[in-house]
Design an enzyme around this catalytic site. Structure first.
Site, PDB file in Angstrom:
ATOM      1  N   TRP A 100      -2.496  54.386 152.352  1.00 46.50           N
ATOM      2  CA  TRP A 100      -3.953  54.551 152.379  1.00 46.50           C
ATOM      3  C   TRP A 100      -4.574  53.501 153.294  1.00 46.50           C
ATOM      4  O   TRP A 100      -4.673  52.326 152.928  1.00 46.50           O
ATOM      5  CB  TRP A 100      -4.524  54.431 150.953  1.00 46.50           C
ATOM      6  CG  TRP A 100      -4.070  55.560 150.090  1.00 46.50           C
ATOM      7  CD1 TRP A 100      -4.563  56.831 150.083  1.00 46.50           C
ATOM      8  CD2 TRP A 100      -3.012  55.541 149.118  1.00 46.50           C
ATOM      9  NE1 TRP A 100      -3.882  57.598 149.165  1.00 46.50           N
ATOM     10  CE2 TRP A 100      -2.929  56.836 148.565  1.00 46.50           C
ATOM     11  CE3 TRP A 100      -2.131  54.569 148.656  1.00 46.50           C
ATOM     12  CZ2 TRP A 100      -2.007  57.180 147.590  1.00 46.50           C
ATOM     13  CZ3 TRP A 100      -1.209  54.907 147.684  1.00 46.50           C
ATOM     14  CH2 TRP A 100      -1.145  56.192 147.159  1.00 46.50           C
ATOM     15  N   HIS A 145      -9.085  56.685 147.390  1.00 44.10           N
ATOM     16  CA  HIS A 145      -8.814  57.902 146.616  1.00 44.10           C
ATOM     17  C   HIS A 145      -9.600  57.833 145.304  1.00 44.10           C
ATOM     18  O   HIS A 145     -10.210  56.787 145.006  1.00 44.10           O
ATOM     19  CB  HIS A 145      -7.306  58.093 146.367  1.00 44.10           C
ATOM     20  CG  HIS A 145      -6.585  56.896 145.800  1.00 44.10           C
ATOM     21  ND1 HIS A 145      -5.277  56.921 145.419  1.00 44.10           N
ATOM     22  CD2 HIS A 145      -7.009  55.626 145.525  1.00 44.10           C
ATOM     23  CE1 HIS A 145      -4.911  55.727 144.954  1.00 44.10           C
ATOM     24  NE2 HIS A 145      -5.935  54.942 145.012  1.00 44.10           N
ATOM     25  N   ARG A 200     -11.244  56.510 154.392  1.00 43.21           N
ATOM     26  CA  ARG A 200      -9.986  55.998 154.952  1.00 43.21           C
ATOM     27  C   ARG A 200     -10.191  55.582 156.407  1.00 43.21           C
ATOM     28  O   ARG A 200     -10.859  56.284 157.171  1.00 43.21           O
ATOM     29  CB  ARG A 200      -8.893  57.056 154.859  1.00 43.21           C
ATOM     30  CG  ARG A 200      -8.578  57.362 153.404  1.00 43.21           C
ATOM     31  CD  ARG A 200      -7.332  58.159 153.225  1.00 43.21           C
ATOM     32  NE  ARG A 200      -7.189  58.490 151.806  1.00 43.21           N
ATOM     33  CZ  ARG A 200      -6.230  59.220 151.299  1.00 43.21           C
ATOM     34  NH1 ARG A 200      -5.289  59.700 152.091  1.00 43.21           N
ATOM     35  NH2 ARG A 200      -6.179  59.480 150.008  1.00 43.21           N
ATOM     36  N   GLN A 212     -12.557  64.124 147.317  1.00 47.84           N
ATOM     37  CA  GLN A 212     -11.373  64.415 146.507  1.00 47.84           C
ATOM     38  C   GLN A 212     -11.825  64.798 145.106  1.00 47.84           C
ATOM     39  O   GLN A 212     -12.945  64.471 144.693  1.00 47.84           O
ATOM     40  CB  GLN A 212     -10.479  63.173 146.381  1.00 47.84           C
ATOM     41  CG  GLN A 212      -9.565  62.947 147.553  1.00 47.84           C
ATOM     42  CD  GLN A 212      -8.479  61.905 147.264  1.00 47.84           C
ATOM     43  OE1 GLN A 212      -8.567  61.134 146.315  1.00 47.84           O
ATOM     44  NE2 GLN A 212      -7.462  61.890 148.102  1.00 47.84           N
ATOM     45  N   VAL A 222       2.598  57.574 139.352  1.00 47.50           N
ATOM     46  CA  VAL A 222       3.107  58.702 138.551  1.00 47.50           C
ATOM     47  C   VAL A 222       4.633  58.690 138.589  1.00 47.50           C
ATOM     48  O   VAL A 222       5.243  58.217 139.539  1.00 47.50           O
ATOM     49  CB  VAL A 222       2.580  60.069 139.071  1.00 47.50           C
ATOM     50  CG1 VAL A 222       1.132  60.263 138.721  1.00 47.50           C
ATOM     51  CG2 VAL A 222       2.803  60.218 140.565  1.00 47.50           C
ATOM     52  N   ALA A 270      -1.549  63.654 136.009  1.00 41.12           N
ATOM     53  CA  ALA A 270      -2.681  63.387 136.912  1.00 41.12           C
ATOM     54  C   ALA A 270      -2.452  64.149 138.211  1.00 41.12           C
ATOM     55  O   ALA A 270      -1.308  64.413 138.585  1.00 41.12           O
ATOM     56  CB  ALA A 270      -2.800  61.896 137.192  1.00 41.12           C
TER      57      ALA A 270
HETATM   58  C1  FA5 Z   1      -3.826  60.620 146.959  1.00 40.70           C
HETATM   59  O1  FA5 Z   1      -4.900  60.248 147.393  1.00 40.70           O
HETATM   60  C2  FA5 Z   1      -3.475  60.430 145.512  1.00 40.70           C
HETATM   61  N1  FA5 Z   1      -4.461  59.609 144.888  1.00 40.70           N
HETATM   62  C3  FA5 Z   1      -3.359  61.799 144.855  1.00 40.70           C
HETATM   63  C4  FA5 Z   1      -2.745  61.746 143.489  1.00 40.70           C
HETATM   64  C5  FA5 Z   1      -3.563  61.672 142.370  1.00 40.70           C
HETATM   65  C6  FA5 Z   1      -1.374  61.770 143.337  1.00 40.70           C
HETATM   66  C7  FA5 Z   1      -3.009  61.634 141.100  1.00 40.70           C
HETATM   67  C8  FA5 Z   1      -0.800  61.724 142.082  1.00 40.70           C
HETATM   68  C9  FA5 Z   1      -1.623  61.657 140.965  1.00 40.70           C
HETATM   69  P1  FA5 Z   1      -3.098  61.782 149.185  1.00 40.70           P
HETATM   70  O2  FA5 Z   1      -3.317  60.607 150.066  1.00 40.70           O
HETATM   71  O3  FA5 Z   1      -1.956  62.656 149.502  1.00 40.70           O
HETATM   72  O4  FA5 Z   1      -2.929  61.317 147.681  1.00 40.70           O
HETATM   73  O5  FA5 Z   1      -4.429  62.644 149.182  1.00 40.70           O
HETATM   74  C10 FA5 Z   1      -4.634  63.716 148.269  1.00 40.70           C
HETATM   75  C11 FA5 Z   1      -5.214  64.925 148.984  1.00 40.70           C
HETATM   76  O6  FA5 Z   1      -6.374  64.536 149.723  1.00 40.70           O
HETATM   77  C12 FA5 Z   1      -4.279  65.527 150.023  1.00 40.70           C
HETATM   78  O7  FA5 Z   1      -3.408  66.467 149.447  1.00 40.70           O
HETATM   79  C13 FA5 Z   1      -5.263  66.218 150.954  1.00 40.70           C
HETATM   80  O8  FA5 Z   1      -5.674  67.461 150.398  1.00 40.70           O
HETATM   81  C14 FA5 Z   1      -6.462  65.304 150.920  1.00 40.70           C
HETATM   82  N2  FA5 Z   1      -6.470  64.382 152.078  1.00 40.70           N
HETATM   83  C15 FA5 Z   1      -5.708  63.304 152.295  1.00 40.70           C
HETATM   84  N3  FA5 Z   1      -6.047  62.676 153.440  1.00 40.70           N
HETATM   85  C16 FA5 Z   1      -7.069  63.380 153.961  1.00 40.70           C
HETATM   86  C17 FA5 Z   1      -7.894  63.217 155.147  1.00 40.70           C
HETATM   87  N4  FA5 Z   1      -7.757  62.193 155.969  1.00 40.70           N
HETATM   88  N5  FA5 Z   1      -8.858  64.137 155.377  1.00 40.70           N
HETATM   89  C18 FA5 Z   1      -9.056  65.161 154.501  1.00 40.70           C
HETATM   90  N6  FA5 Z   1      -8.323  65.362 153.379  1.00 40.70           N
HETATM   91  C19 FA5 Z   1      -7.346  64.480 153.103  1.00 40.70           C
END
Ligand code: FA5
Length: 346
Positions: free
Chosen positions: A156, A177, A203, A217, A260, A314
């Protein structure tokens, strides 16, 4: 002086009576009430008069000013009315024409999707909770098993707030997140919890067709006795069915998130090629839609939930990405470039 004011009054009123064009009203106002008008000069000169005279002349001049202002307002109204009447007579103003409809706004497509997803989880018994966009490092990382120097912090890219504590630490950031809300909610209540958290995340990353630096999100989590991975799969399967339709297939695969255990990613079969493989799904036939897993026992311990008694799941999903999949939007940057041709389609 009194005579002078009376003379002024009758001259002003007789001129005002003879006016019938709006532009003449303005020059009348300048002449009789403006900065250089005789009346303003009288009012300015009051200070030089002896006390008695100052009182009587002041009262009369102020009364005249109020009278002239009122007369002007009445005249403006009657000139406006006769202008309209003249326009109707000349046929220039057609009062029977339908009015112009006021431009109506609408909800942004990301907001529409956010509400739609919340409704799906509300129908399954989840509660909506919101949290702060500016977050402590502890909630965003440490409490989620991501201590300083842990390589998972690289997952992140973080925007840090320029705020320094007395011991030189910079512990404040824009949340990367919505997962910090898992900790905040569990700290403040006892199980069972079943909560979703919609909100903006930030981000420090370059934007491209699938990545924005600010996006929405939705976090979801449930903690209770006897919650298993089957509950997670059942909940997300139902969610995907309601959002994308009965015919979509769903796939769960192992993934890594420090908070997790086990961690999974969920994908749906590509709606563009029905799983055959195309450019949208990079030839795999599947499109990843979210990250999820069973809440790590260390996370539960940190909020004083006994992991021997309670378990939970989660998940976290990207709202704009869901819209992109549902409506076949090819570039996430369209959401925030304020192009009405795009926005009006929703
Ligand atoms: C997370 O942010 C974790 N907090 C998710 C999580 C929650 C995992 C609870 C387990 C338990 P990630 O970085 O993959 O994970 O982001 C989650 C979702 O946000 C991705 O699947 C995607 O749909 C969206 N996402 C991630 N980065 C971006 C971005 N830069 N722009 C738009 N959507 C994004």
């Amino acid at each position: 002086m009194k005579d002078k004011l009376d003379e002024l009054r009758s001259k002003a009123i007789s001129e005002l009576d003879s006016i019938d064009a709006p532009s003449d009203l303005d020059s009348w106002r300048v002449r009789y009430l403006g900065r250089k008008s005789a009346l303003t000069q009288v009012l300015r000169g009051l200070a030089t008069l002896p006390l008695e005279e100052k009182r009587s002349v002041g009262a009369a001049a102020n009364e005249l000013r109020a009278f002239l202002e009122k007369s002007l307002a009445l005249k403006e109204e009657s000139v406006r009315e006769s202008e309209v009447a003249r326009s109707i007579e000349r046929g220039r103003l057609d009062v029977t024409l339908p009015g112009r409809p006021p431009a109506l706004g609408r909800l942004h497509p990301a907001t529409q999707m956010l509400r739609h997803i919340c409704d799906i989880f509300l129908s399954m018994g989840f509660e909506v909770v919101e949290g702060p966009d500016v977050e402590w490092e502890y909630y965003n990382f440490d409490a989620l098993n991501i201590p300083p120097d842990h390589p998972a912090r690289d997952m992140w890219d973080t925007l840090w707030i320029d705020f320094e504590t007395e011991d030189g630490q910079r512990p404040m950031l824009l949340r990367t997140h919505t997962s910090p809300m898992q900790i905040r909610v569990m700290e403040s209540r006892l199980p069972p919890v079943r909560v979703i958290v919609p909100g903006k995340v930030y981000r420090y990353e370059a934007t491209d067709a699938t990545h924005e630096a600010i996006f929405y999100q939705i976090e979801g989590f449930a903690v209770d006795r006897n919650i298993t991975l089957a509950d997670l799969k059942g909940t997300l399967f139902e969610f995907a069915k309601q959002l994308f339709g009965e015919e979509r297939k769903v796939r769960f695969r192992c993934d890594y998130f420090p908070f997790v255990e086990p961690g999974v990613e969920m994908a749906i079969d590509c709606f563009a090629c029905n799983g055959a493989g195309c450019s949208l799904c990079s030839g795999s036939g599947w499109i990843e839609i979210l990250g999820a897993g069973m809440v790590h026992p260390d996370v539960l311990r940190r909020v004083n939930y006994d992991p021997e008694v309670y378990t939970g799941f989660a998940f976290g999903l990207g709202v704009e990405r869901m819209s992109m999949l549902k409506y076949g939007i090819e570039d996430i940057r369209l959401f925030y470039s304020n192009d009405l041709r795009f926005l009006r389609q929703f």
